[in-house]
Design an enzyme around this catalytic site. Structure first.
Site, PDB file in Angstrom:
ATOM      1  N   ALA A  24      -6.423  19.369  47.753  1.00 37.90           N
ATOM      2  CA  ALA A  24      -7.602  19.434  46.884  1.00 37.90           C
ATOM      3  C   ALA A  24      -8.660  20.458  47.325  1.00 37.90           C
ATOM      4  CB  ALA A  24      -8.204  18.036  46.748  1.00 37.90           C
TER       5      ALA A  24
ATOM      6  N   ARG B 216      -2.166  24.463  48.071  1.00 37.22           N
ATOM      7  CA  ARG B 216      -2.229  23.119  47.500  1.00 37.22           C
ATOM      8  C   ARG B 216      -3.150  22.302  48.388  1.00 37.22           C
ATOM      9  NH1 ARG B 216      -1.087  21.232  51.668  1.00 37.22           N
ATOM     10  NH2 ARG B 216      -0.999  19.201  50.689  1.00 37.22           N
TER      11      ARG B 216
ATOM     12  N   ASN C 174      -4.305   9.957  45.221  1.00 39.93           N
ATOM     13  CA  ASN C 174      -3.730  10.811  46.268  1.00 39.93           C
ATOM     14  C   ASN C 174      -2.231  10.933  45.974  1.00 39.93           C
ATOM     15  OD1 ASN C 174      -4.095  12.345  48.731  1.00 39.93           O
ATOM     16  ND2 ASN C 174      -2.917  10.766  49.764  1.00 39.93           N
TER      17      ASN C 174
ATOM     18  N   ASP D 287      -7.297  13.305  46.254  1.00 39.02           N
ATOM     19  CA  ASP D 287      -7.441  14.389  45.270  1.00 39.02           C
ATOM     20  C   ASP D 287      -8.581  14.121  44.308  1.00 39.02           C
ATOM     21  OD1 ASP D 287      -4.410  14.357  46.113  1.00 39.02           O
ATOM     22  OD2 ASP D 287      -4.994  16.387  45.517  1.00 39.02           O
TER      23      ASP D 287
HETATM   24  O1  MRU Z   1       0.283  18.124  45.387  1.00 39.05           O
HETATM   25  P1  MRU Z   1      -0.526  18.473  46.597  1.00 39.05           P
HETATM   26  O2  MRU Z   1       0.299  18.914  47.765  1.00 39.05           O
HETATM   27  O3  MRU Z   1      -1.655  19.440  46.270  1.00 39.05           O
HETATM   28  O4  MRU Z   1      -1.203  17.097  47.001  1.00 39.05           O
HETATM   29  C1  MRU Z   1      -2.036  17.054  48.110  1.00 39.05           C
HETATM   30  C2  MRU Z   1      -2.521  15.704  48.438  1.00 39.05           C
HETATM   31  O5  MRU Z   1      -2.228  14.738  47.777  1.00 39.05           O
HETATM   32  C3  MRU Z   1      -3.477  15.606  49.582  1.00 39.05           C
HETATM   33  O6  MRU Z   1      -3.318  14.395  50.249  1.00 39.05           O
HETATM   34  C4  MRU Z   1      -4.901  15.680  49.014  1.00 39.05           C
HETATM   35  O7  MRU Z   1      -5.061  16.851  48.270  1.00 39.05           O
HETATM   36  C5  MRU Z   1      -5.915  15.626  50.067  1.00 39.05           C
HETATM   37  S1  MRU Z   1      -6.085  17.205  50.840  1.00 39.05           S
HETATM   38  C6  MRU Z   1      -7.230  17.194  52.023  1.00 39.05           C
END
Ligand code: MRU
Length: 364
Positions: free
Chosen positions: A51, A49, A253, A243
């Site tokens: 982004a 997980r 985010n 994201d």
């Molecule tokens: O649902 P997730 O765990 O994939 O969400 C991740 C986030 O919201 C992070 O803050 C975002 O992807 C930035 S990663 C460098």
């Protein structure tokens, strides 16, 4: 720390290996991805997980789709694979970006074998690009931390972060955490307030784990604590990941980021978003109306996992009949963002700022 990378290609097995993030911090297991289906599963089930890591995994997924292809129409099958992968998680734009870039390396002029080879090269190059981007983001963000550290006479710089925008969300170093890792390496005292980040607790489970592995002082706080800390001058700086960031500088985010931005604005605390350009959606402007917000399974809210002795248990924390809403992300309007920390530097969260660093995106 073992392998600092979160994902790597195993040439002998022709498969991708990654840390299975579903089990951290209790178990550190490796998950093997050998097919398109397994790549998609890894993304939807959040084995991987964050982004940038979702994007890199999807790029490998496109390679695996080609590598395992045995039908008649390669082009059509790759299109299908692309659409299917893209539908796995809607908010992080890195996914669509990586899949579209992978599609663009496929050429009718090449044999299936050549195309397959090019797809692997592409996935490896995207991975490398994300590593470089994280380093650059780290270097630019480090300058912000240095300035605060000097003003505080080297008292620990207090940084609040939300969710996990760490190395686990990327390939190495992370985005929001990259400046923190570099500051720690440079001997600048830092302390991180880690929002637990309900419902999946990526802060408590993942950010706390990776900061702990790196020996970085941190404290896990319930999500509602940030405002109180800011009112008492206990936060010098907020850094979060993203994201999807729009051309206007709106930032999607993890759910709850917006509330931290409001509290930061009310208390005059700088609120920075660290993101590689692979997270910018160059096609949209208004984050609130244009970014699709993922809604996930109710069980993420109604159930909790924890460890008791050596055993890991999952247990229900809500009344059986209560309804649940589980929005995965929210949008922080650009006006609440002090700046965007990108691989090309720090800019204002608006169209002019973004185009000052990425002028090629302004050309029609
Ligand atoms: O649902 P997730 O765990 O994939 O969400 C991740 C986030 O919201 C992070 O803050 C975002 O992807 C930035 S990663 C460098």
């Amino acid at each position: 720390m073992g392998n600092p990378q979160t994902i790597w290609f195993n040439h002998q097995k022709n498969s991708v290996e990654t840390i299975d993030q579903r089990h951290l911090p209790f178990l550190n297991l490796i998950y093997e991805i050998g097919t398109l289906e397994e790549a998609r599963f890894a993304i939807t089930e959040m084995v991987v997980r964050g982004a940038p890591l979702i994007g890199v995994t999807a790029a490998y997924g496109m390679y695996l789709a080609a590598s395992n292809f045995s039908g008649n129409d390669f082009q059509a099958e790759m299109q299908r694979a692309a659409e299917w992968l893209k539908s796995s998680r809607p908010t992080a734009v890195n996914l669509a970006f990586a899949v579209d870039e992978a599609l663009s390396v496929i050429s009718e002029q090449h044999t299936i074998l050549q195309n397959t080879h090019h797809l692997l090269e592409y996935a490896e190059s995207l991975k490398q690009r994300e590593i470089e981007f994280s380093k650059q983001i780290g270097m630019y963000g480090l300058e912000l931390i240095k300035v605060i550290s000097e003003k505080k006479n080297r008292e620990p710089v207090q940084i609040l972060t939300h969710c996990n925008a760490g190395r686990l969300a990327c390939v190495e170093l992370g985005t929001a955490t990259a400046p923190i890792y570099l500051a720690h390496e440079a001997g600048i005292p830092v302390h991180v307030w880690v929002d637990e980040t309900r419902p999946r607790n990526q802060g408590a489970r993942l950010t706390a784990w990776e900061l702990g592995e790196a020996g970085i002082p941190h404290t896990v706080i319930p999500d509602n604590t940030g405002g109180h800390l800011m009112q008492h001058q206990m936060v010098d700086l907020v850094i979060v990941g993203s994201d999807r960031t729009t051309m206007n500088g709106d930032v999607a985010n993890k759910i709850g980021t917006y509330l931290k931005a409001l509290a930061a604005a009310d208390n005059g605390v700088p609120f920075y978003v660290a993101l590689p350009s692979t997270t910018i959606d160059w096609t949209i402007n208004d984050g609130i109306t244009e970014i699709p917000i993922e809604q996930r399974n109710a069980s993420e809210v109604s159930m909790m996992e924890g460890k008791l002795g050596d055993e890991i248990y999952e247990f229900r924390i809500l009344p059986e009949k209560s309804q649940v809403a589980n929005y995965g992300f929210d949008v922080t309007p650009a006006r609440l963002v002090t700046g965007l920390i990108t691989e090309r530097g720090i800019c204002n969260a608006n169209r002019e700022g973004i185009l000052s660093l990425f002028p090629e995106k302004g050309k029609k």
